[in-house]
Design an enzyme around this catalytic site. Sequence first.
Site, short mmCIF file in Angstrom:
data_model
loop_
_atom_site.label_atom_id
_atom_site.label_comp_id
_atom_site.label_asym_id
_atom_site.label_seq_id
_atom_site.Cartn_x
_atom_site.Cartn_y
_atom_site.Cartn_z
N ALA A 7 0.86 -1.19 0.00
CA ALA A 7 0.00 0.00 0.00
C ALA A 7 0.89 1.24 0.00
O ALA A 7 1.77 1.37 0.84
CB ALA A 7 -0.91 0.01 1.22
N CYS A 8 0.65 2.12 -0.96
CA CYS A 8 1.42 3.37 -1.00
C CYS A 8 0.47 4.52 -1.30
O CYS A 8 -0.73 4.33 -1.41
CB CYS A 8 2.55 3.28 -2.02
SG CYS A 8 2.01 3.24 -3.73
N ALA A 9 1.01 5.68 -1.45
CA ALA A 9 0.20 6.88 -1.62
C ALA A 9 -0.80 6.74 -2.77
O ALA A 9 -1.98 6.98 -2.60
CB ALA A 9 1.08 8.11 -1.81
#
Length: 105
Positions: free
Chosen positions: A9-11
Site C-alpha cells: 500500500a502506497c500513496a
Amino acid sequence: MSKVRIMLACAAGMSTSLLVTKMQNAAKAKGIDAEIYALSVGEASVKIDDKPEELDIVLLGPQVKYMKNDFAKKVEGKSIKLDVINMMDYGMMNGEKVLDAALAL
C-alpha cells in the site's frame, strides 16, 4: 508452502509497481508461490475491510508509514501481518530483501 498473498500500500499505488515486479521475480527464483500487488492506501483499506481472507501480509510504503497505526487497527483480530517497508530497501527497489522481510513476519 501454500500461496502467500502480499499487498503493498502506497500513496497512489503507482510508485510500488516496480518493487512488486522485483518481488515477484525474487519469489519465482526462490520457488515461492506468491501473489504480490500494489494498491493505494484507500483501496488497500477497502480490501482489508471487504476481503481480509484474500490477504496474508500488508506492507506499507515508507511514504505512508504514518498510517501504520490506522492499518494496525484494521488488521486487528485478522490473520494479516502488517509492516512498513524498509526505506533503504524501498529506495533501492530491492525486491528480494522486501520479500524476505515480509516472509519473516
